[in-house]
Scaffold this active site. Sequence first.
Site, PDB file in Angstrom:
ATOM      1  N   HIS A 128     -22.037   1.548  15.943  1.00 52.61           N
ATOM      2  CA  HIS A 128     -20.667   1.223  16.328  1.00 52.61           C
ATOM      3  C   HIS A 128     -19.666   2.301  15.928  1.00 52.61           C
ATOM      4  CE1 HIS A 128     -17.989  -1.328  18.276  1.00 52.61           C
ATOM      5  NE2 HIS A 128     -18.001  -2.403  17.518  1.00 52.61           N
ATOM      6  N   ASP A 138     -18.985   1.919  21.642  1.00 48.72           N
ATOM      7  CA  ASP A 138     -18.210   0.681  21.677  1.00 48.72           C
ATOM      8  C   ASP A 138     -18.957  -0.376  22.491  1.00 48.72           C
ATOM      9  OD1 ASP A 138     -17.242   0.822  24.614  1.00 48.72           O
ATOM     10  OD2 ASP A 138     -16.631   2.753  23.790  1.00 48.72           O
TER      11      ASP A 138
END
Length: 476
Positions: free
Chosen positions: A446, A450
């Site tokens: 992450h 995204d």
Amino acid sequence: VRVHHVRSCSSIRFLKSKYLCVFDKSAFKFSHQHRLFRTSAVSCGQIVQFKLSDIGEGITEVTVKEWYIKEGDSVSQFDSICEVQSDKASVTITSRYDGVIRKLHYNLDEIAYVGKPLVDIEIDASKGVAPEEDVVETPAMSHEEHTHQEIKGHKTLATPAVRRLAMENNIKLSEVVGTGKDNRILKEDILNFLAKQTGAILPPSPKAEIVPPLPKSETLPAASKDKARKIPVPVSRPIVFSGKDKTEPITGFHKAMVKTMSAALKIPHFGYCDEIDLTQLVQLREELKPLAQIRGIKLSFMPFFIKAASLGLLQYPVLNASLDESCQNVTYKASHNIGVAMDTEQGLIVPNVKNVQVCSVFEIASELNRLQALGSAGQLGTNDLTGGTFTLSNIGTVGGTYTKPVILPPEVAIGALGKIQVLPRFNGKGEVFKAQIMNVSWSADHRIIDGATMARFSNLWKSYLENPASMLLDLK
């Protein structure tokens, strides 16, 4: 004093410049049991201390998993001596000499160290000795007067036997990457180079024997297969209750998993799940299976999953990237080296199919067959287990549907595939039909990926599999 020859006779001759001095055996006594001399040749019975060469990847120790020889056995060059396992791969060590095994330096499951002797081999002195190996003389004198010679000549790129093997196969040594000490080219390097050029399967060690599939007359009926899948089979190994705690060192692939998963904990994982309707793909595979079998290849669903993932990575290259330790730079990998997690007797291993972006589905299936055969035999090499850029784990072969896969650094994404189930679903007209459903679970880093990017990649991958004919439009 520079020693050119050491003979096991009643006198020892030393050469110093132009002078020759002869010492009688009775007048020259050793003060120590072992004395070291530098020598360039040995002219009597010899025992070579065959050391464990550097096998690359920073490996300094390995576990001896199996001996293929015992003391007293005769060996020839390239005969398998033993199989060793590091935290990255299993490697078969082969002999560089013709001779007789005189000593094994390790027992099974003991740790062997790079640069330390594995075995002592008695060789014919007239054939000479490779200059980088330690030689222990076997003189005809008492144990108190044992003399050891240590050879430290110029390091060569390859032994004459390896050079001959390269010449017979029209291979330029300059094109081969040596994995031995000081980049020395070993027999395994030549064979690995040949395998890459021809796609051939390297011969397994004597331990391994690949069992061919049963003839159709011996296969189980479909109903029996379905029933067998639903009934878990206990592991067939004796259960012993000793009443005592047992402590064992972490070795081999388990040690690699400890290192990798410890590094993976530093990555903030983002999870995403979806379900795929594989009804059309199931039909397509059934049509193509006989064609693949004629060409000697077993066609599973995994080659389609891998190729669809590669087509998706072309559109979303950030999923085929790596992030440096300082999190300042992202490297987008040119090759799609897609790893496939395998459950083996040695533990979890993840070999990868190289350059999927330029491979056909059939070529991927062929490479998977090779990797699975070598994985079952414990013969996967370091090249097969390193360099991955993206991973798929088929947990469905064990029976799961959803999971939370852990990213394998330095990769940034991984997918876990569940089992294919026949479930009721609705079509566009609101009618119930029987669908072949598979669940997928994605994990992404992450820090650079995204949720929307992961979802879009998953949707594209899903569309290729639900409409496999659409892959034809994007195949190179």
